[in-house]
Design a protein around this motif. Structure first.
Motif, PDB file in Angstrom:
ATOM      1  N   VAL A  40      16.672  -7.006  -3.622  1.00  0.00           N
ATOM      2  CA  VAL A  40      17.769  -6.885  -2.649  1.00  0.00           C
ATOM      3  C   VAL A  40      16.870  -6.621  -1.398  1.00  0.00           C
ATOM      4  O   VAL A  40      17.084  -6.991  -0.188  1.00  0.00           O
ATOM      5  CB  VAL A  40      18.949  -5.926  -2.809  1.00  0.00           C
ATOM      6  N   VAL A  41      16.046  -5.689  -1.509  1.00  0.00           N
ATOM      7  CA  VAL A  41      15.177  -5.066  -0.512  1.00  0.00           C
ATOM      8  C   VAL A  41      13.645  -5.839  -0.958  1.00  0.00           C
ATOM      9  O   VAL A  41      13.193  -5.892  -1.907  1.00  0.00           O
ATOM     10  CB  VAL A  41      14.943  -3.736  -0.432  1.00  0.00           C
ATOM     11  N   THR A  42      13.219  -6.897  -0.096  1.00  0.00           N
ATOM     12  CA  THR A  42      12.139  -7.466  -0.142  1.00  0.00           C
ATOM     13  C   THR A  42      10.807  -7.055   0.515  1.00  0.00           C
ATOM     14  O   THR A  42       9.838  -7.545   0.341  1.00  0.00           O
ATOM     15  CB  THR A  42      12.382  -9.144   0.112  1.00  0.00           C
ATOM     16  N   LYS A  43      11.109  -6.285   1.617  1.00  0.00           N
ATOM     17  CA  LYS A  43      10.125  -5.612   2.429  1.00  0.00           C
ATOM     18  C   LYS A  43      10.261  -4.264   2.725  1.00  0.00           C
ATOM     19  O   LYS A  43      10.457  -3.601   3.568  1.00  0.00           O
ATOM     20  CB  LYS A  43       9.844  -6.526   3.744  1.00  0.00           C
ATOM     21  N   PRO A  44       9.671  -3.493   1.594  1.00  0.00           N
ATOM     22  CA  PRO A  44       9.981  -2.033   1.494  1.00  0.00           C
ATOM     23  C   PRO A  44       8.935  -1.391   2.527  1.00  0.00           C
ATOM     24  O   PRO A  44       7.975  -2.234   2.891  1.00  0.00           O
ATOM     25  CB  PRO A  44       9.689  -1.468   0.132  1.00  0.00           C
ATOM     26  N   THR A  45       9.155  -0.224   3.187  1.00  0.00           N
ATOM     27  CA  THR A  45       8.051   0.299   4.015  1.00  0.00           C
ATOM     28  C   THR A  45       6.669   0.588   3.103  1.00  0.00           C
ATOM     29  O   THR A  45       6.832   0.864   1.950  1.00  0.00           O
ATOM     30  CB  THR A  45       8.720   1.781   4.132  1.00  0.00           C
ATOM     31  N   VAL A  46       5.880   0.711   3.993  1.00  0.00           N
ATOM     32  CA  VAL A  46       4.629   0.842   3.397  1.00  0.00           C
ATOM     33  C   VAL A  46       4.432   2.146   2.811  1.00  0.00           C
ATOM     34  O   VAL A  46       3.829   2.532   1.581  1.00  0.00           O
ATOM     35  CB  VAL A  46       3.526   0.856   4.449  1.00  0.00           C
ATOM     36  N   GLN A  47       5.393   3.217   3.198  1.00  0.00           N
ATOM     37  CA  GLN A  47       5.338   4.659   2.773  1.00  0.00           C
ATOM     38  C   GLN A  47       5.815   4.528   1.189  1.00  0.00           C
ATOM     39  O   GLN A  47       5.569   5.218   0.516  1.00  0.00           O
ATOM     40  CB  GLN A  47       6.210   5.594   3.464  1.00  0.00           C
ATOM     41  N   THR A  48       6.938   3.667   1.086  1.00  0.00           N
ATOM     42  CA  THR A  48       7.690   3.633  -0.185  1.00  0.00           C
ATOM     43  C   THR A  48       6.746   2.968  -1.289  1.00  0.00           C
ATOM     44  O   THR A  48       6.636   3.399  -2.106  1.00  0.00           O
ATOM     45  CB  THR A  48       8.952   2.743   0.037  1.00  0.00           C
ATOM     46  N   VAL A  49       5.944   1.973  -0.814  1.00  0.00           N
ATOM     47  CA  VAL A  49       5.247   1.001  -1.771  1.00  0.00           C
ATOM     48  C   VAL A  49       4.078   2.040  -2.072  1.00  0.00           C
ATOM     49  O   VAL A  49       3.577   2.038  -3.143  1.00  0.00           O
ATOM     50  CB  VAL A  49       4.712   0.026  -0.866  1.00  0.00           C
ATOM     51  N   ALA A  50       3.482   2.857  -1.050  1.00  0.00           N
ATOM     52  CA  ALA A  50       2.444   3.781  -1.566  1.00  0.00           C
ATOM     53  C   ALA A  50       2.925   4.789  -2.495  1.00  0.00           C
ATOM     54  O   ALA A  50       2.054   5.047  -3.547  1.00  0.00           O
ATOM     55  CB  ALA A  50       1.879   4.503  -0.240  1.00  0.00           C
ATOM     56  N   LYS A  51       4.043   5.186  -2.458  1.00  0.00           N
ATOM     57  CA  LYS A  51       4.495   6.454  -3.352  1.00  0.00           C
ATOM     58  C   LYS A  51       4.697   5.650  -4.697  1.00  0.00           C
ATOM     59  O   LYS A  51       4.205   6.349  -5.670  1.00  0.00           O
ATOM     60  CB  LYS A  51       5.835   6.823  -2.849  1.00  0.00           C
ATOM     61  N   ILE A  52       4.992   4.481  -4.853  1.00  0.00           N
ATOM     62  CA  ILE A  52       5.396   3.681  -5.952  1.00  0.00           C
ATOM     63  C   ILE A  52       3.925   3.556  -6.636  1.00  0.00           C
ATOM     64  O   ILE A  52       3.935   3.599  -7.772  1.00  0.00           O
ATOM     65  CB  ILE A  52       6.415   2.355  -5.655  1.00  0.00           C
ATOM     66  N   ALA A  53       3.250   2.932  -6.009  1.00  0.00           N
ATOM     67  CA  ALA A  53       1.771   2.595  -6.304  1.00  0.00           C
ATOM     68  C   ALA A  53       1.128   3.889  -6.820  1.00  0.00           C
ATOM     69  O   ALA A  53       0.436   3.853  -8.113  1.00  0.00           O
ATOM     70  CB  ALA A  53       1.002   1.935  -5.295  1.00  0.00           C
ATOM     71  N   ARG A  54       0.856   4.970  -6.165  1.00  0.00           N
ATOM     72  CA  ARG A  54       0.622   6.114  -6.658  1.00  0.00           C
ATOM     73  C   ARG A  54       1.110   6.685  -7.980  1.00  0.00           C
ATOM     74  O   ARG A  54       0.513   7.057  -8.917  1.00  0.00           O
ATOM     75  CB  ARG A  54       0.738   7.108  -5.636  1.00  0.00           C
ATOM     76  N   ALA A  55       2.635   6.665  -7.999  1.00  0.00           N
ATOM     77  CA  ALA A  55       3.273   6.950  -9.428  1.00  0.00           C
ATOM     78  C   ALA A  55       2.867   6.043 -10.601  1.00  0.00           C
ATOM     79  O   ALA A  55       3.038   6.481 -11.593  1.00  0.00           O
ATOM     80  CB  ALA A  55       4.562   6.967  -9.040  1.00  0.00           C
ATOM     81  N   LEU A  56       2.570   4.822 -10.226  1.00  0.00           N
ATOM     82  CA  LEU A  56       2.163   3.919 -11.196  1.00  0.00           C
ATOM     83  C   LEU A  56       0.710   3.677 -11.535  1.00  0.00           C
ATOM     84  O   LEU A  56       0.091   3.210 -12.227  1.00  0.00           O
ATOM     85  CB  LEU A  56       2.688   2.493 -10.902  1.00  0.00           C
ATOM     86  N   SER A  57      -0.141   4.550 -10.637  1.00  0.00           N
ATOM     87  CA  SER A  57      -1.498   4.645 -10.912  1.00  0.00           C
ATOM     88  C   SER A  57      -2.117   3.099 -10.757  1.00  0.00           C
ATOM     89  O   SER A  57      -3.158   3.121 -11.492  1.00  0.00           O
ATOM     90  CB  SER A  57      -1.865   5.130 -12.188  1.00  0.00           C
ATOM     91  N   VAL A  58      -1.745   2.522  -9.507  1.00  0.00           N
ATOM     92  CA  VAL A  58      -2.217   1.216  -9.207  1.00  0.00           C
ATOM     93  C   VAL A  58      -2.360   1.172  -7.651  1.00  0.00           C
ATOM     94  O   VAL A  58      -1.824   1.913  -7.176  1.00  0.00           O
ATOM     95  CB  VAL A  58      -1.153   0.088  -9.678  1.00  0.00           C
ATOM     96  N   ASP A  59      -3.414   0.120  -7.326  1.00  0.00           N
ATOM     97  CA  ASP A  59      -3.420  -0.056  -5.880  1.00  0.00           C
ATOM     98  C   ASP A  59      -2.244  -0.839  -5.291  1.00  0.00           C
ATOM     99  O   ASP A  59      -1.535  -1.252  -6.052  1.00  0.00           O
ATOM    100  CB  ASP A  59      -4.518  -0.778  -5.730  1.00  0.00           C
ATOM    101  N   ILE A  60      -1.906  -0.372  -4.085  1.00  0.00           N
ATOM    102  CA  ILE A  60      -0.894  -1.091  -3.279  1.00  0.00           C
ATOM    103  C   ILE A  60      -1.021  -2.644  -3.460  1.00  0.00           C
ATOM    104  O   ILE A  60      -0.138  -3.493  -3.693  1.00  0.00           O
ATOM    105  CB  ILE A  60      -0.769  -0.795  -1.785  1.00  0.00           C
ATOM    106  N   GLU A  61      -2.197  -3.133  -3.640  1.00  0.00           N
ATOM    107  CA  GLU A  61      -2.401  -4.588  -3.560  1.00  0.00           C
ATOM    108  C   GLU A  61      -1.894  -5.002  -4.840  1.00  0.00           C
ATOM    109  O   GLU A  61      -1.612  -6.483  -4.891  1.00  0.00           O
ATOM    110  CB  GLU A  61      -3.733  -5.157  -3.386  1.00  0.00           C
ATOM    111  N   ASP A  62      -2.158  -4.367  -5.845  1.00  0.00           N
ATOM    112  CA  ASP A  62      -1.511  -4.759  -7.171  1.00  0.00           C
ATOM    113  C   ASP A  62      -0.145  -5.062  -7.148  1.00  0.00           C
ATOM    114  O   ASP A  62       0.305  -5.844  -7.953  1.00  0.00           O
ATOM    115  CB  ASP A  62      -1.904  -3.719  -8.286  1.00  0.00           C
ATOM    116  N   LEU A  63       0.748  -4.486  -6.308  1.00  0.00           N
ATOM    117  CA  LEU A  63       2.055  -4.295  -6.218  1.00  0.00           C
ATOM    118  C   LEU A  63       2.629  -5.851  -5.482  1.00  0.00           C
ATOM    119  O   LEU A  63       3.408  -6.358  -5.499  1.00  0.00           O
ATOM    120  CB  LEU A  63       2.657  -3.281  -5.844  1.00  0.00           C
ATOM    121  N   LEU A  64       1.636  -6.235  -4.273  1.00  0.00           N
ATOM    122  CA  LEU A  64       1.692  -7.124  -3.172  1.00  0.00           C
ATOM    123  C   LEU A  64       1.367  -8.483  -3.944  1.00  0.00           C
ATOM    124  O   LEU A  64       1.731  -9.747  -3.439  1.00  0.00           O
ATOM    125  CB  LEU A  64       1.199  -7.015  -2.144  1.00  0.00           C
ATOM    126  N   LYS A  65       0.624  -8.665  -5.164  1.00  0.00           N
ATOM    127  CA  LYS A  65       0.140 -10.006  -5.612  1.00  0.00           C
ATOM    128  C   LYS A  65       1.370 -10.973  -6.200  1.00  0.00           C
ATOM    129  O   LYS A  65       2.210 -10.491  -6.475  1.00  0.00           O
ATOM    130  CB  LYS A  65      -0.697  -9.662  -6.778  1.00  0.00           C
TER     131      LYS A  65
END
Length: 65
Positions: A40-65
């Motif tokens: 539903v949200v396809t472009k979350p904020t950078v801050q949100t993506v960073a929090k999720i990436a940190r919690a999953l122990s991955v780089d932000i780039e891994d979520l954007l592939k």
């Protein structure tokens, strides 16, 4: 092509985490995470993506592939 929501859901499942687990670990609101994972949200904020990436122990780039 996989969306950011698809990637989050896939990585979260690989780590055997529920949405509640990820919400607690990331500090992102449950409704926000649900909207991202359901695309539903396809472009979350950078801050949100960073929090999720940190919690999953991955780089932000891994979520954007």
């Amino acid at each position: 092509m996989a969306t950011i929501g698809d990637n989050i859901k896939k990585i979260r499942a690989k780590r055997s985490m529920t949405q509640d687990d990820l919400v607690r670990k990331s500090g992102v609101k449950h409704t926000t995470l649900t909207k991202i994972e359901s695309n539903v949200v396809t472009k979350p904020t950078v801050q949100t993506v960073a929090k999720i990436a940190r919690a999953l122990s991955v780089d932000i780039e891994d979520l954007l592939k």
